[in-house]
Write a protein that holds these residues in place. Sequence first.
Motif, PDB file in Angstrom:
ATOM      1  N   TYR A 192       0.825  -1.210   0.000  1.00  0.00           N
ATOM      2  CA  TYR A 192       0.000   0.000   0.000  1.00  0.00           C
ATOM      3  C   TYR A 192       0.860   1.261   0.000  1.00  0.00           C
ATOM      4  CZ  TYR A 192      -3.400   3.492   1.500  1.00  0.00           C
ATOM      5  OH  TYR A 192      -4.183   4.610   1.580  1.00  0.00           O
ATOM      6  N   SER A 193       1.858   1.297   0.865  1.00  0.00           N
ATOM      7  CA  SER A 193       2.702   2.497   0.938  1.00  0.00           C
ATOM      8  C   SER A 193       3.501   2.690  -0.341  1.00  0.00           C
ATOM      9  CB  SER A 193       3.648   2.389   2.137  1.00  0.00           C
ATOM     10  OG  SER A 193       4.489   1.253   2.021  1.00  0.00           O
ATOM     11  N   GLY A 194       3.903   1.577  -0.999  1.00  0.00           N
ATOM     12  CA  GLY A 194       4.675   1.718  -2.226  1.00  0.00           C
ATOM     13  C   GLY A 194       3.830   2.071  -3.431  1.00  0.00           C
ATOM     14  N   ILE A 195       2.730   1.342  -3.620  1.00  0.00           N
ATOM     15  CA  ILE A 195       1.902   1.553  -4.814  1.00  0.00           C
ATOM     16  C   ILE A 195       1.100   2.851  -4.707  1.00  0.00           C
ATOM     17  CG2 ILE A 195      -0.006   0.615  -6.177  1.00  0.00           C
ATOM     18  CD1 ILE A 195       0.962  -2.176  -5.357  1.00  0.00           C
ATOM     19  N   VAL A 196       0.454   3.058  -3.569  1.00  0.00           N
ATOM     20  CA  VAL A 196      -0.439   4.211  -3.422  1.00  0.00           C
ATOM     21  C   VAL A 196       0.326   5.466  -3.008  1.00  0.00           C
ATOM     22  CG1 VAL A 196      -2.458   5.115  -2.212  1.00  0.00           C
ATOM     23  CG2 VAL A 196      -2.382   2.713  -2.886  1.00  0.00           C
ATOM     24  N   ALA A 197       1.028   5.392  -1.862  1.00  0.00           N
ATOM     25  CA  ALA A 197       1.650   6.596  -1.304  1.00  0.00           C
ATOM     26  C   ALA A 197       2.864   7.054  -2.106  1.00  0.00           C
ATOM     27  CB  ALA A 197       2.031   6.347   0.153  1.00  0.00           C
ATOM     28  N   SER A 198       3.829   6.148  -2.339  1.00  0.00           N
ATOM     29  CA  SER A 198       5.048   6.541  -3.045  1.00  0.00           C
ATOM     30  C   SER A 198       4.935   6.419  -4.555  1.00  0.00           C
ATOM     31  CB  SER A 198       6.227   5.680  -2.577  1.00  0.00           C
ATOM     32  OG  SER A 198       6.545   5.970  -1.243  1.00  0.00           O
ATOM     33  N   GLY A 199       3.853   5.843  -5.050  1.00  0.00           N
ATOM     34  CA  GLY A 199       3.656   5.725  -6.487  1.00  0.00           C
ATOM     35  C   GLY A 199       2.664   6.735  -7.018  1.00  0.00           C
ATOM     36  N   ILE A 200       1.394   6.451  -6.813  1.00  0.00           N
ATOM     37  CA  ILE A 200       0.333   7.297  -7.379  1.00  0.00           C
ATOM     38  C   ILE A 200       0.323   8.679  -6.738  1.00  0.00           C
ATOM     39  CG2 ILE A 200      -2.153   7.483  -7.729  1.00  0.00           C
ATOM     40  CD1 ILE A 200      -2.251   4.426  -7.729  1.00  0.00           C
ATOM     41  N   MET A 201       0.470   8.733  -5.397  1.00  0.00           N
ATOM     42  CA  MET A 201       0.384  10.027  -4.718  1.00  0.00           C
ATOM     43  C   MET A 201       1.566  10.938  -5.042  1.00  0.00           C
ATOM     44  SD  MET A 201      -2.484  10.065  -3.174  1.00  0.00           S
ATOM     45  CE  MET A 201      -3.190   9.009  -4.446  1.00  0.00           C
ATOM     46  N   VAL A 202       2.733  10.367  -5.272  1.00  0.00           N
ATOM     47  CA  VAL A 202       3.884  11.194  -5.645  1.00  0.00           C
ATOM     48  C   VAL A 202       3.686  11.794  -7.033  1.00  0.00           C
ATOM     49  CG1 VAL A 202       6.358  11.151  -6.144  1.00  0.00           C
ATOM     50  CG2 VAL A 202       5.486  10.010  -4.119  1.00  0.00           C
TER      51      VAL A 202
END
Length: 395
Positions: A259-269
Motif C-alpha cells: 500500500y505504501s509503495g503503490i499508493v503513497a510513493s507511487g500514485i500520490m507522488v
Amino acid sequence: MRDIRKVVHGLKPAMMMLMVQIAFASVNVLYKFAINDGMSVRVLTAYRLIFAAATTIPLALIFERKNRPQLTWRVVFMSFFCGLFGGSLFQNLYFESLALISATFASAVYNLIPAVTFILAVSFGYERLNFQTAAGKAKVLGTITGIGGAMLLTFLKGVEINIWTFHINLLHKGKNGTLDDNSGSKLLGIFFGLGSCFCFALWLIIQAKMSKEYQGHYSSTALMSLMGAIQATLFALCVEKDLSQWRLGLSIRLLTSAYSGIVASGIMVIVIAWCVGIRGPLYASAFNPLMLVLVAIAGSLMLDENLYLGSVIGAILIMIGLYMVLWGKSKETKKETHLEITSELQEIQVVVTSTIVDHDCSNNNNTNCKSIIVDMDNKHEYDNSSKGEQEGQGT
C-alpha cells in the motif's frame, strides 16, 4: 455550465492534495502496525520504494510513450537527489521517528515542512516574501501560526478529552520495544523528524526545478522511485544483517509495503509532482497539517493514543495557518495571472482591414477598378484608383 467546470478545475489541485494527505495518514497507521510487528524500518522503506518503482515505471511507459521528454544527464542527476531527499533518506528518518514516538507526535514534527519549505523557497527564488502586500503577510503569518499550532499540539497536554465511547487498541505494547516511554528515544525521534522535514522541503524545491526541465510527471516519478529504491535497498542490505526481515508473507508487512509503495510513493507522488508543477512547492507543502488532524483522530481511535485539549487547540491553529497560506498563495496566483494576460494583450496589435472591390471590374483588366481601404486604427477611409498598375498602397 462553463462556470461550474471552471470552479471544478480550480479546485482540482486542492482535492488532489486532500486525497494525498488521506493516503499518507493511512500509511502512518499501517507503519505503526508493521513496526509493532517487528519489521525493520529500513527494510520496510526499501520494499516501499521497490513497489513504487514497479508501479510508476509501467505507468510512465504507457502514458508517456509518445511525448516523453528527452532524458539528459542533468535530469538523471536531479532525479538522484529527488530519490534521496524525497525517497530513501526522508522515509528512513521520518519512520524511524515514528517508531520511537507516537504517530500523532511524529505527524506534529512533520508539520514544520511548510516553514522550512517557505524559507528554502524564498532562498532559492521560487517564492517572494512580499511582506508589504496582504498576500505576503498572510503567507508569513500563516506559516508562523501553523508552526505554533504544531508545537502547541506537541508540548501542551492539558485536560484529556475522550471523544470516543470506545477505544480499539490494535497495538500490543512492549513487543519489540518501539512503544516505550524513554525520554532519550523520544528526543532522538524528534531529531529524526526534524531531519525528515529538511529532506522533504529540499525535495519539493528540487522537484519544482525538475518539473520545469523534465515535464513528464510519470517519468520523473518513475526515475525518482527507481533511484530511491536502489539507495534504500543498498542501505538496508548494509545495515540490516538479519535476512529474516526480508520475508513478507501474507501479513501486515506485505499490506504495509504494497500500500505504501503503490499508493503513497507511487500514485500520490505523481499527484504531488503535478501539483508542484501547477501551483509551486509551497502550495503542496501547505496541505501537510491536514495529515496531523487525520492521524490524531486515527491514533486516538485505533492506537490507544490519548487526545488532549492542547492537541485540539494546536490542530485548530494549524488549520487556520493552512488556510492563511492558501489564501495568500491564491491571491498571488490571481495577480500573476492577471499581469500575464495584460502584458500579452499589450503586445498583440490587431490591424483589421477591409477591401471592397468594384464588381464591374473584369478579371483580366484592372482599368477603372476602385478599392476602398478602411484603416480601423486611424478611423480614416482612403479611395485609391489603379489604372493598369500593379502597385498597392499599404495603410
